[in-house]
Design a protein around this motif. Structure first.
Motif, PDB file in Angstrom:
ATOM      1  N   ALA A 260       0.827  -1.214   0.000  1.00 24.78           N
ATOM      2  CA  ALA A 260       0.000   0.000   0.000  1.00 24.78           C
ATOM      3  C   ALA A 260       0.858   1.259   0.000  1.00 24.78           C
ATOM      4  O   ALA A 260       0.593   2.193  -0.757  1.00 24.78           O
ATOM      5  CB  ALA A 260      -0.925  -0.006   1.214  1.00 24.78           C
TER       6      ALA A 260
ATOM      7  N   ALA B 188      -5.249  -7.888   2.134  1.00 21.15           N
ATOM      8  CA  ALA B 188      -6.193  -6.835   1.752  1.00 21.15           C
ATOM      9  C   ALA B 188      -6.526  -5.955   2.953  1.00 21.15           C
ATOM     10  O   ALA B 188      -6.664  -4.734   2.814  1.00 21.15           O
ATOM     11  CB  ALA B 188      -7.459  -7.445   1.182  1.00 21.15           C
TER      12      ALA B 188
ATOM     13  N   TRP C 265      -3.531  -3.721   3.514  1.00 19.85           N
ATOM     14  CA  TRP C 265      -3.508  -2.731   2.431  1.00 19.85           C
ATOM     15  C   TRP C 265      -4.550  -1.645   2.681  1.00 19.85           C
ATOM     16  O   TRP C 265      -4.268  -0.460   2.595  1.00 19.85           O
ATOM     17  CB  TRP C 265      -3.770  -3.434   1.101  1.00 19.85           C
ATOM     18  CG  TRP C 265      -3.684  -2.560  -0.092  1.00 19.85           C
ATOM     19  CD1 TRP C 265      -2.586  -2.304  -0.832  1.00 19.85           C
ATOM     20  CD2 TRP C 265      -4.756  -1.825  -0.693  1.00 19.85           C
ATOM     21  NE1 TRP C 265      -2.899  -1.460  -1.863  1.00 19.85           N
ATOM     22  CE2 TRP C 265      -4.219  -1.141  -1.803  1.00 19.85           C
ATOM     23  CE3 TRP C 265      -6.101  -1.676  -0.409  1.00 19.85           C
ATOM     24  CZ2 TRP C 265      -4.992  -0.320  -2.617  1.00 19.85           C
ATOM     25  CZ3 TRP C 265      -6.873  -0.851  -1.214  1.00 19.85           C
ATOM     26  CH2 TRP C 265      -6.311  -0.195  -2.306  1.00 19.85           C
ATOM     27  N   MET C 266      -5.762  -2.073   3.018  1.00 21.29           N
ATOM     28  CA  MET C 266      -6.861  -1.137   3.216  1.00 21.29           C
ATOM     29  C   MET C 266      -6.604  -0.206   4.402  1.00 21.29           C
ATOM     30  O   MET C 266      -6.845   1.001   4.313  1.00 21.29           O
ATOM     31  CB  MET C 266      -8.158  -1.905   3.448  1.00 21.29           C
ATOM     32  CG  MET C 266      -9.389  -1.060   3.493  1.00 21.29           C
ATOM     33  SD  MET C 266     -10.101  -0.792   1.891  1.00 21.29           S
ATOM     34  CE  MET C 266     -10.408  -2.441   1.363  1.00 21.29           C
TER      35      MET C 266
ATOM     36  N   LEU D 139      -6.213   3.822   3.878  1.00 26.65           N
ATOM     37  CA  LEU D 139      -7.134   4.745   4.523  1.00 26.65           C
ATOM     38  C   LEU D 139      -6.404   5.710   5.448  1.00 26.65           C
ATOM     39  O   LEU D 139      -6.787   6.882   5.558  1.00 26.65           O
ATOM     40  CB  LEU D 139      -8.214   3.979   5.280  1.00 26.65           C
ATOM     41  CG  LEU D 139      -9.220   3.234   4.399  1.00 26.65           C
ATOM     42  CD1 LEU D 139     -10.210   2.463   5.250  1.00 26.65           C
ATOM     43  CD2 LEU D 139      -9.937   4.201   3.472  1.00 26.65           C
TER      44      LEU D 139
ATOM     45  N   LEU E 238      -7.373   3.658  -5.280  1.00 29.55           N
ATOM     46  CA  LEU E 238      -8.176   3.316  -4.107  1.00 29.55           C
ATOM     47  C   LEU E 238      -9.296   2.339  -4.456  1.00 29.55           C
ATOM     48  O   LEU E 238      -9.440   1.284  -3.834  1.00 29.55           O
ATOM     49  CB  LEU E 238      -8.772   4.579  -3.494  1.00 29.55           C
ATOM     50  CG  LEU E 238      -7.793   5.559  -2.873  1.00 29.55           C
ATOM     51  CD1 LEU E 238      -8.506   6.852  -2.505  1.00 29.55           C
ATOM     52  CD2 LEU E 238      -7.153   4.954  -1.657  1.00 29.55           C
TER      53      LEU E 238
ATOM     54  N   MET F 282      -9.540  -1.863  -3.839  1.00 29.55           N
ATOM     55  CA  MET F 282     -10.648  -2.448  -3.085  1.00 29.55           C
ATOM     56  C   MET F 282     -11.385  -3.491  -3.924  1.00 29.55           C
ATOM     57  O   MET F 282     -11.746  -4.560  -3.430  1.00 29.55           O
ATOM     58  CB  MET F 282     -11.614  -1.347  -2.638  1.00 29.55           C
ATOM     59  CG  MET F 282     -11.060  -0.440  -1.592  1.00 29.55           C
ATOM     60  SD  MET F 282     -12.272   0.826  -1.185  1.00 29.55           S
ATOM     61  CE  MET F 282     -11.228   2.034  -0.421  1.00 29.55           C
TER      62      MET F 282
END
Length: 130
Positions: free
Chosen positions: A22, A65, A68-69, A73, A96, A100
């Motif tokens: 990320a 994930a 990463w998220m 954020l 972004l 997702m």
């Protein structure tokens, strides 16, 4: 017991790798706009799908994930000084939303970890009761 620890360690490593991808993706997608965006999304997809294949479970895709998220954020929030990592542009939004979407798709197509009973060849045999 040992397999459980190994799988837990794999999930932890995948989560950290998701955070690293990320941060790298946030920097690369803006720096080299058209190709950097493709590189960043390709790395995210490779990590999500690779995690699912490595562990053989949907959690293998969800762990990177999640990392990463969380990082993405956190990077979207502006700081008190007014600085932020993501600029307002098409590339940032594609990164972004594309990341997702990739996370959901990789978790969806990941193997479920359940094997069919011995002697069956597929879903049709399970329905027929073979």
């Amino acid at each position: 017991m040992r397999a459980r620890w190994a799988r837990g360690a794999a999930y932890a490593v995948l989560t950290v790798l998701g955070a690293v991808v990320a941060v790298a993706g946030a920097l690369v997608q803006a720096g080299w706009f058209p190709l950097g965006l493709l590189l960043a999304l390709g790395a995210a997809v490779a990590l999500f799908y690779g995690g699912a294949r490595l562990t053989g479970t949907k959690v293998g895709a969800a762990a990177p994930a999640g990392g990463w998220m969380l990082v993405v954020l956190l990077l979207t929030a502006s700081r008190p000084e007014g600085d932020f990592v993501f600029g307002t542009g098409l590339g940032s939004y594609v990164f972004l939303l594309g990341g997702m979407f990739a996370a959901v798709m990789c978790a969806t197509v990941a193997p479920s970890g359940h094997l069919p009973p011995a002697g069956t060849t597929g879903p049709a045999d399970l329905v027929k009761g073979r």
